[in-house]
Design an enzyme around this catalytic site. Structure first.
Site, short mmCIF file in Angstrom:
data_model
loop_
_atom_site.label_atom_id
_atom_site.label_comp_id
_atom_site.label_asym_id
_atom_site.label_seq_id
_atom_site.Cartn_x
_atom_site.Cartn_y
_atom_site.Cartn_z
N HIS A 189 0.85 -1.20 0.00
CA HIS A 189 0.00 0.00 0.00
C HIS A 189 0.88 1.24 0.00
CE1 HIS A 189 -3.76 2.17 0.74
NE2 HIS A 189 -3.00 3.00 1.43
N ARG A 210 -14.37 13.01 6.88
CA ARG A 210 -13.05 13.64 7.10
C ARG A 210 -12.71 14.58 5.95
NH1 ARG A 210 -9.12 8.88 7.36
NH2 ARG A 210 -7.58 10.53 7.39
N ASP A 228 -14.89 2.87 7.28
CA ASP A 228 -13.88 3.79 6.72
C ASP A 228 -14.49 4.64 5.61
OD1 ASP A 228 -11.14 4.83 6.35
OD2 ASP A 228 -11.39 3.92 4.38
N SER A 267 -7.45 4.17 9.12
CA SER A 267 -8.12 4.03 7.83
C SER A 267 -7.38 3.03 6.94
CB SER A 267 -8.19 5.42 7.16
OG SER A 267 -8.47 5.32 5.81
N LYS A 292 -8.27 -1.45 6.45
CA LYS A 292 -8.53 -2.03 5.11
C LYS A 292 -7.50 -3.11 4.77
CE LYS A 292 -8.79 2.12 3.50
NZ LYS A 292 -8.87 3.38 2.81
N1 URA Z 1 -5.42 6.55 2.43
C1 URA Z 1 -6.44 6.02 3.13
O1 URA Z 1 -6.96 4.97 2.77
N2 URA Z 1 -6.89 6.67 4.21
C2 URA Z 1 -6.37 7.82 4.66
O2 URA Z 1 -6.79 8.34 5.67
C3 URA Z 1 -5.31 8.37 3.92
C4 URA Z 1 -4.85 7.71 2.80
#
Ligand code: URA
Length: 424
Positions: free
Chosen positions: A82, A168, A161, A183, A187
């Site tokens: 990621h 947010r 999320d 967040s 995931k």
């Molecule tokens: N990527 C995400 O999935 N969440 C965030 O808060 C910032 C970047």
């Protein structure tokens, strides 16, 4: 328990319990807690932070808002990757086939781009016919057969999320380290991989502007991953200048193909090799040195590119039909000297203004437009030399907008390293 007491507790810098955090997430998901109350709670976290246990409890509560993908039926150690996002970051398109060609299963659930940062799914959809919404069964079958599949985020993985991120985005609460960590890691954990490699970016074109913040975020995410028994490592990388020479969806696929054929931008190639090496080394439990050799061998002998073609065919894409506009405007330098900087934020915003990005999730994008940087940082240019090409369609931007991104000076300055370090 009630939300007002919990908000007040965080406002007073007190530590929240697991039950309090779970109460907030559960009741926000069933609409008992309203957006205005959640906004206040998120802002209190932004200002007063959370300790490690609170973040861990937040991750846990968020994961429990949806399903966890079970990948145990797929052979091998599955490693996810990621990036916290940047300009021209097409590494997933390159790393996926690279590690899959080393016999490491690459399982990836990706998102779309928002604002000036791109998303892997948008990039893949610039390939004619490419399907990103395959179901879980097909997804698993494809990984078992060819070691690689990339699909778009489904509704049932961490729905909390999705709801919180949207809030947010409009309440000035995106730039909080505990909120970003929870967040991303909720995931990653729900996506089912065994191990995780993170690329945490800092700089003008990244979510976090300083290396200190990036290191703090990386350490927190590594800690969360390890608590879930998923070995996690994080690279800290610079995002002051765009990654690679192409920015824009179809153009980035073209650049990924170049790298997979062992050509193209050296920085991008090296970052992909390093990220892939960590993934291969974690999955196969082999030395970094041996994993790096395997990755480079597969790039040079064409196996990585062969894997990319296999992957595109498996997801119904036509590799000979990538959406790239043929309406090109050249941008010429007005100065002579060394290119000491190309401001990634300006390039990212310019590409978005050409139509390559979207401001809200509902907007459509133009896959064919974007910017090619024909000269790199460190190159010497003369007035009149072409330094960039705009691939345009309906929207156009001014030459000045692009020229503002370039620092062209008499003497060559030393560059910040692309890879600052690794957090394990
Ligand atoms: N990527 C995400 O999935 N969440 C965030 O808060 C910032 C970047």
């Amino acid at each position: 328990m009630n939300i007002i007491d919990i908000i007040t507790k965080k406002k007073n810098k007190e530590i929240l319990t697991y039950d309090e955090i779970k109460f907030v997430i559960d009741n926000y998901m069933n609409d008992n807690i309203k957006d205005y109350q959640m906004s206040s709670f998120l802002m209190a976290i932004c200002i007063n932070g959370m300790d490690k246990d609170e973040v861990y409890n937040l991750v846990d509560s968020m994961i429990k808002s949806g399903n966890i993908i079970n990948l145990s039926g797929i052979n091998g150690i599955k490693v996810d990757k990621h990036s916290t996002g940047g300009i021209g970051d097409k590494t997933t398109l390159i790393i996926g086939p690279m590690v899959a060609s080393c016999d490491v299963p690459f399982v990836k659930i990706s998102g779309r781009g928002l604002g000036y940062t791109g998303g892997t799914i948008d990039k893949l959809e610039s390939i004619s016919g490419f399907k990103t919404n395959i179901n879980e069964l097909e997804f698993k079958k494809q990984i078992s057969e060819i070691n690689i599949a990339i699909i778009s985020q489904t509704e049932n993985i961490v729905p909390a999320d999705k709801k919180i991120y949207a809030l947010r985005d409009v309440t000035g609460t995106t730039g909080s380290i505990p909120l970003i960590a929870s967040s991303i890691m909720s995931k990653k954990i729900a996506s089912g991989a065994d191990k995780i490699v993170l690329d945490v970016k800092y700089g003008i074109g990244a979510l976090l502007k300083t290396k200190e913040e990036a290191i703090k975020l990386a350490k927190l995410m590594v800690d969360i991953g390890n608590r879930y028994n998923k070995e996690t490592i994080a690279l800290i990388t610079n995002m002051d200048i765009p990654l690679g020479n192409m920015v824009g969806n179809g153009l980035e696929v073209k650049e990924a193909i170049d790298i997979l054929n062992y050509r193209g931008n050296k920085d991008l190639k090296e970052l992909c090799v390093v990220l892939s090496t960590y993934m291969v080394s974690l999955s196969k439990n082999i030395d970094y040195k041996d994993a790096r050799k395997l990755v480079i061998d597969n790039l040079i002998n064409g196996n990585a590119y062969k894997k990319f073609k296999e992957f595109v065919i498996a997801q119904a894409g036509d590799i000979n039909n990538i959406n790239i506009s043929n309406n090109i405007v050249e941008i010429k330098s007005k100065k002579e000297g060394y290119i000491n900087n190309i401001n990634s934020l300006i390039i990212g915003k310019s590409s978005m203004n050409l139509g390559a990005g979207r401001l809200s999730k509902e907007e459509s994008i133009n896959h064919g437009v974007g910017i090619e940087l024909t000269k790199e940082v460190g190159d010497y240019v003369k007035a009149g030399d072409v330094i960039a090409k705009l691939y345009i369609d309906k929207k156009i931007i001014s030459e000045e907008e692009i020229l503002k991104a370039y620092d062209i000076e008499e003497t060559l300055k030393e560059r910040k390293p692309l890879i600052l370090g690794v957090i394990k």
